[in-house]
Design a protein around this motif. Sequence first.
Motif, PDB file in Angstrom:
ATOM      1  N   ASP A 103       5.551   7.220 -19.808  1.00 43.34           N
ATOM      2  CA  ASP A 103       5.737   5.771 -19.885  1.00 43.34           C
ATOM      3  C   ASP A 103       6.216   5.176 -18.566  1.00 43.34           C
ATOM      4  N   ASN A 104       7.189   5.833 -17.956  1.00 46.10           N
ATOM      5  CA  ASN A 104       7.769   5.285 -16.732  1.00 46.10           C
ATOM      6  C   ASN A 104       6.740   5.202 -15.615  1.00 46.10           C
ATOM      7  N   GLU A 105       5.964   6.273 -15.436  1.00 43.11           N
ATOM      8  CA  GLU A 105       4.935   6.271 -14.396  1.00 43.11           C
ATOM      9  C   GLU A 105       3.909   5.168 -14.651  1.00 43.11           C
ATOM     10  N   HIS A 106       3.537   4.987 -15.915  1.00 45.24           N
ATOM     11  CA  HIS A 106       2.554   3.973 -16.259  1.00 45.24           C
ATOM     12  C   HIS A 106       3.090   2.576 -15.958  1.00 45.24           C
ATOM     13  N   ARG A 107       4.333   2.326 -16.303  1.00 43.03           N
ATOM     14  CA  ARG A 107       4.947   1.012 -16.045  1.00 43.03           C
ATOM     15  C   ARG A 107       5.037   0.740 -14.551  1.00 43.03           C
ATOM     16  N   VAL A 108       5.409   1.758 -13.785  1.00 40.95           N
ATOM     17  CA  VAL A 108       5.505   1.589 -12.327  1.00 40.95           C
ATOM     18  C   VAL A 108       4.124   1.338 -11.736  1.00 40.95           C
ATOM     19  N   GLN A 109       3.129   2.047 -12.234  1.00 48.20           N
ATOM     20  CA  GLN A 109       1.758   1.860 -11.754  1.00 48.20           C
ATOM     21  C   GLN A 109       1.313   0.409 -11.927  1.00 48.20           C
ATOM     22  N   ILE A 110       1.574  -0.162 -13.096  1.00 40.38           N
ATOM     23  CA  ILE A 110       1.153  -1.530 -13.377  1.00 40.38           C
ATOM     24  C   ILE A 110       1.938  -2.537 -12.541  1.00 40.38           C
ATOM     25  N   ALA A 111       3.242  -2.307 -12.411  1.00 38.30           N
ATOM     26  CA  ALA A 111       4.109  -3.316 -11.799  1.00 38.30           C
ATOM     27  C   ALA A 111       4.217  -3.234 -10.287  1.00 38.30           C
ATOM     28  N   ALA A 112       4.013  -2.056  -9.701  1.00 37.81           N
ATOM     29  CA  ALA A 112       4.367  -1.895  -8.286  1.00 37.81           C
ATOM     30  C   ALA A 112       3.253  -1.417  -7.377  1.00 37.81           C
ATOM     31  N   MET A 113       2.100  -1.056  -7.902  1.00 34.60           N
ATOM     32  CA  MET A 113       1.064  -0.514  -7.032  1.00 34.60           C
ATOM     33  C   MET A 113       0.644  -1.505  -5.952  1.00 34.60           C
ATOM     34  N   HIS A 114       0.778  -2.791  -6.255  1.00 33.62           N
ATOM     35  CA  HIS A 114       0.321  -3.816  -5.313  1.00 33.62           C
ATOM     36  C   HIS A 114       1.125  -3.844  -4.011  1.00 33.62           C
ATOM     37  N   VAL A 115       2.318  -3.241  -3.998  1.00 31.63           N
ATOM     38  CA  VAL A 115       3.122  -3.286  -2.777  1.00 31.63           C
ATOM     39  C   VAL A 115       2.661  -2.253  -1.748  1.00 31.63           C
ATOM     40  N   LEU A 116       1.828  -1.328  -2.149  1.00 38.13           N
ATOM     41  CA  LEU A 116       1.344  -0.289  -1.243  1.00 38.13           C
ATOM     42  C   LEU A 116       0.266  -0.837  -0.316  1.00 38.13           C
ATOM     43  N   THR A 117      -0.047  -0.104   0.723  1.00 36.43           N
ATOM     44  CA  THR A 117      -1.069  -0.536   1.667  1.00 36.43           C
ATOM     45  C   THR A 117      -2.442  -0.510   0.997  1.00 36.43           C
ATOM     46  N   ASP A 118      -3.383  -1.240   1.590  1.00 39.64           N
ATOM     47  CA  ASP A 118      -4.736  -1.263   1.035  1.00 39.64           C
ATOM     48  C   ASP A 118      -5.326   0.146   0.968  1.00 39.64           C
ATOM     49  N   THR A 119      -5.093   0.911   2.006  1.00 37.35           N
ATOM     50  CA  THR A 119      -5.625   2.279   2.040  1.00 37.35           C
ATOM     51  C   THR A 119      -5.040   3.122   0.923  1.00 37.35           C
ATOM     52  N   GLU A 120      -3.741   3.005   0.690  1.00 37.07           N
ATOM     53  CA  GLU A 120      -3.093   3.764  -0.383  1.00 37.07           C
ATOM     54  C   GLU A 120      -3.614   3.326  -1.746  1.00 37.07           C
ATOM     55  N   GLN A 121      -3.811   2.027  -1.918  1.00 37.77           N
ATOM     56  CA  GLN A 121      -4.323   1.528  -3.198  1.00 37.77           C
ATOM     57  C   GLN A 121      -5.749   2.022  -3.450  1.00 37.77           C
ATOM     58  N   VAL A 122      -6.554   2.083  -2.410  1.00 35.85           N
ATOM     59  CA  VAL A 122      -7.911   2.604  -2.550  1.00 35.85           C
ATOM     60  C   VAL A 122      -7.868   4.050  -3.037  1.00 35.85           C
ATOM     61  N   THR A 123      -6.966   4.834  -2.489  1.00 38.57           N
ATOM     62  CA  THR A 123      -6.826   6.229  -2.906  1.00 38.57           C
ATOM     63  C   THR A 123      -6.461   6.331  -4.385  1.00 38.57           C
ATOM     64  N   LEU A 124      -5.480   5.538  -4.807  1.00 39.02           N
ATOM     65  CA  LEU A 124      -5.038   5.586  -6.197  1.00 39.02           C
ATOM     66  C   LEU A 124      -6.124   5.097  -7.145  1.00 39.02           C
ATOM     67  N   ARG A 125      -6.824   4.058  -6.759  1.00 40.68           N
ATOM     68  CA  ARG A 125      -7.892   3.537  -7.614  1.00 40.68           C
ATOM     69  C   ARG A 125      -9.051   4.529  -7.716  1.00 40.68           C
TER      70      ARG A 125
END
Length: 218
Positions: A103-125
């Motif tokens: 649950d915690n990882e999922h909540r953090v993913q939804i709420a905070a992924m946007h603060v990462l760099t574009d490159t990091e977000q591309v990797t996660l997506r």
Amino acid sequence: MARTIAKDHETKRALILETAARVFADQGFDRASMNMLAEACQISKANIYHYYSSKNALLFDLLETYLMQLRDRIAGLDASGLTAEQRFRQVVHEILAAYQGRDNEHRVQIAAMHVLTDTEQVTLRGYQRDLVRIVRQNIAQLSPGDLARDKPRLRSVTMSVFGMLNWFYMWNSSADRAERERYATLVCDLVLGGLEGAAHSGSFPNFPGSEIAADKTA
């Protein structure tokens, strides 16, 4: 001389990640501090900085570890000898089982992924899209008529599966394995029973938000 890695390096890293997920989820990523995290881990802040150069670096490792493990768990399922229906049921059941306790990882993913760099977000997506692709391929192998070739409609059916799984995940996070198994069976029955109708319903638009929705799954 290169610094040697302590024998408990991975154990401490796992502790930091698990604790960070809880602290970031409870406090919010912006409000959470490294001091809070160090206190929750019962280690020094300097020790945390030994592993991560910044809070953002910690966030990226937390989400990458979570999403990679989820993707690899589903991609690594052994489907040898299974029918298309059995493979689909296997994947859906395993996704809901893999969500348990995260649950915690999922909540953090939804709420905070946007603060990462574009490159990091591309990797996660990329991990998220891999998971979506696995489910979409399984549905395509089951689909009658032209549904497998109708990309907008197939994508919508796929995202509807994730919508049902994420609904249960968000609202029944304390459910045990047996409850998850029962609900996963219900989702599979609904999808399998409705594919014929989905294949022959009217034209379906390719909503521009459908690709964004894929990024919010797992």
